[in-house]
Design a protein around this motif. Structure first.
Motif, PDB file in Angstrom:
ATOM      1  N   THR A  46      46.062 -22.843  39.874  1.00  0.00           N
ATOM      2  CA  THR A  46      46.681 -23.076  38.568  1.00  0.00           C
ATOM      3  C   THR A  46      48.131 -22.611  38.554  1.00  0.00           C
ATOM      4  O   THR A  46      48.953 -23.149  37.816  1.00  0.00           O
ATOM      5  CB  THR A  46      45.900 -22.361  37.447  1.00  0.00           C
ATOM      6  OG1 THR A  46      45.968 -20.941  37.624  1.00  0.00           O
ATOM      7  CG2 THR A  46      44.446 -22.803  37.425  1.00  0.00           C
ATOM      8  N   GLU A  59      47.340 -29.722  37.562  1.00  0.00           N
ATOM      9  CA  GLU A  59      45.934 -30.128  37.522  1.00  0.00           C
ATOM     10  C   GLU A  59      45.750 -31.604  37.859  1.00  0.00           C
ATOM     11  O   GLU A  59      44.784 -31.988  38.525  1.00  0.00           O
ATOM     12  CB  GLU A  59      45.355 -29.842  36.135  1.00  0.00           C
ATOM     13  CG  GLU A  59      43.881 -30.179  36.004  1.00  0.00           C
ATOM     14  CD  GLU A  59      43.323 -29.828  34.646  1.00  0.00           C
ATOM     15  OE1 GLU A  59      42.098 -29.939  34.470  1.00  0.00           O
ATOM     16  OE2 GLU A  59      44.107 -29.446  33.758  1.00  0.00           O
ATOM     17  N   CYS A  64      45.699 -28.776  46.992  1.00  0.00           N
ATOM     18  CA  CYS A  64      44.912 -28.850  45.774  1.00  0.00           C
ATOM     19  C   CYS A  64      45.008 -30.292  45.273  1.00  0.00           C
ATOM     20  O   CYS A  64      46.072 -30.916  45.388  1.00  0.00           O
ATOM     21  CB  CYS A  64      45.461 -27.884  44.733  1.00  0.00           C
ATOM     22  SG  CYS A  64      44.591 -27.884  43.148  1.00  0.00           S
ATOM     23  N   TRP A 110      40.102 -25.280  34.935  1.00  0.00           N
ATOM     24  CA  TRP A 110      41.528 -24.998  35.061  1.00  0.00           C
ATOM     25  C   TRP A 110      41.999 -23.916  34.101  1.00  0.00           C
ATOM     26  O   TRP A 110      43.136 -23.479  34.162  1.00  0.00           O
ATOM     27  CB  TRP A 110      42.305 -26.286  34.845  1.00  0.00           C
ATOM     28  CG  TRP A 110      43.624 -26.346  35.560  1.00  0.00           C
ATOM     29  CD1 TRP A 110      44.850 -26.188  35.009  1.00  0.00           C
ATOM     30  CD2 TRP A 110      43.852 -26.563  36.956  1.00  0.00           C
ATOM     31  NE1 TRP A 110      45.830 -26.308  35.970  1.00  0.00           N
ATOM     32  CE2 TRP A 110      45.245 -26.544  37.176  1.00  0.00           C
ATOM     33  CE3 TRP A 110      43.011 -26.797  38.047  1.00  0.00           C
ATOM     34  CZ2 TRP A 110      45.813 -26.736  38.423  1.00  0.00           C
ATOM     35  CZ3 TRP A 110      43.585 -26.978  39.292  1.00  0.00           C
ATOM     36  CH2 TRP A 110      44.955 -26.947  39.480  1.00  0.00           C
ATOM     37  N   SER A 111      41.137 -23.451  33.202  1.00  0.00           N
ATOM     38  CA  SER A 111      41.534 -22.408  32.256  1.00  0.00           C
ATOM     39  C   SER A 111      41.530 -21.022  32.881  1.00  0.00           C
ATOM     40  O   SER A 111      42.092 -20.077  32.319  1.00  0.00           O
ATOM     41  CB  SER A 111      40.602 -22.419  31.031  1.00  0.00           C
ATOM     42  OG  SER A 111      39.296 -21.971  31.393  1.00  0.00           O
ATOM     43  N   THR A 153      39.393 -28.742  44.829  1.00  0.00           N
ATOM     44  CA  THR A 153      39.401 -29.158  43.433  1.00  0.00           C
ATOM     45  C   THR A 153      38.755 -28.043  42.616  1.00  0.00           C
ATOM     46  O   THR A 153      37.589 -27.703  42.848  1.00  0.00           O
ATOM     47  CB  THR A 153      38.610 -30.471  43.245  1.00  0.00           C
ATOM     48  OG1 THR A 153      39.219 -31.508  44.025  1.00  0.00           O
ATOM     49  CG2 THR A 153      38.578 -30.881  41.780  1.00  0.00           C
ATOM     50  N   GLN A 154      39.499 -27.427  41.720  1.00  0.00           N
ATOM     51  CA  GLN A 154      38.985 -26.333  40.890  1.00  0.00           C
ATOM     52  C   GLN A 154      38.320 -26.908  39.645  1.00  0.00           C
ATOM     53  O   GLN A 154      38.900 -27.740  38.949  1.00  0.00           O
ATOM     54  CB  GLN A 154      40.132 -25.388  40.500  1.00  0.00           C
ATOM     55  CG  GLN A 154      39.694 -24.186  39.677  1.00  0.00           C
ATOM     56  CD  GLN A 154      40.810 -23.184  39.481  1.00  0.00           C
ATOM     57  OE1 GLN A 154      41.593 -22.926  40.392  1.00  0.00           O
ATOM     58  NE2 GLN A 154      40.882 -22.591  38.303  1.00  0.00           N
TER      59      GLN A 154
END
Length: 209
Positions: free
Chosen positions: A93, A98, A22, A86-87, A82-83
């Motif tokens: 996560t 992050e 990540c 992030w919530s 890459t997300q």
């Protein structure tokens, strides 16, 4: 009903074809990886899911995107994700920061994700995430890569991957996928043999946005 004995389920499985990472920026990560290890070329896409489970509970994944890139690293393949939001709780996560790149999982092929889930239940291994494909997203990538669309449609309602938490005893997480995912792995490794190694041809779109 007596549960099947899964105490030796993971013995002899085909481990670690791929390492999953990540990072805040997938392109920067792969550029640095190539500079250090000579890896590549890299295929990039955006993954979305029709349903996503996090510790057994469905999360709202509408609008959630995983910007992913895959490439050859010697005889293995490498993935970085890459997300975008992030919530929303995911395996990234939970296992990563992050703002920093880091290893997320190692990879293993299993014959059946349903059986792998049963084995994890039997062995007391927590499953962090289970992902179900977004059909339209999957079809876009199938058209771009020449994958059989009928196979994609046939597997639309089935999970495409799951991630098990083995940190307590071993310090890492494991992603399980079924043998049909080997087509992508083999294509990535095969592309390396045809690549001229140039920066201009290092990144290749794979469809799916």
């Amino acid at each position: 009903m007596t549960m099947k004995d899964y105490s030796t389920y993971f013995e002899g499985k085909d481990w670690v074809h791929q390492l999953g990472f990540c990072a805040p920026e997938w392109r920067a990560f792969m550029t640095a990886h190539n500079r250090l290890f000579g890896s590549g070329p890299f295929f990039y896409t955006t993954n979305t899911f029709g349903k996503l489970l996090y510790h057994g509970e469905e999360v709202d994944c509408k609008g959630l995107e995983f910007h992913a890139c895959y490439g050859a690293w010697g005889s293995h393949s490498i993935e970085v994700v890459t997300q975008n939001d992030w919530s929303i709780p995911t395996m990234f996560t939970e296992l990563n920061k992050e703002e920093e790149p880091g290893l997320n999982h190692v990879h293993i092929f299993v014959d059946s994700l349903a059986e792998a889930q049963d084995a994890c239940d039997f062995l007391g291994i927590d499953v962090i995430t289970v992902g179900y494909p977004d059909l339209e997203n999957a079809l876009e990538k199938a058209r771009a890569t020449g994958t059989d669309e009928a196979m994609v449609r046939a597997n639309a309602g089935k999970p495409s991957f799951m991630v098990a938490d083995m940190r307590k005893d071993l310090g890492f997480a494991v992603q399980f996928v079924e043998p049909r995912a080997k087509n992508l792995h083999d294509a990535i490794i095969g592309a390396r043999e045809r690549w001229d190694g140039s920066q201009e041809t290092m990144f290749i779109p794979m469809g799916g946005k």
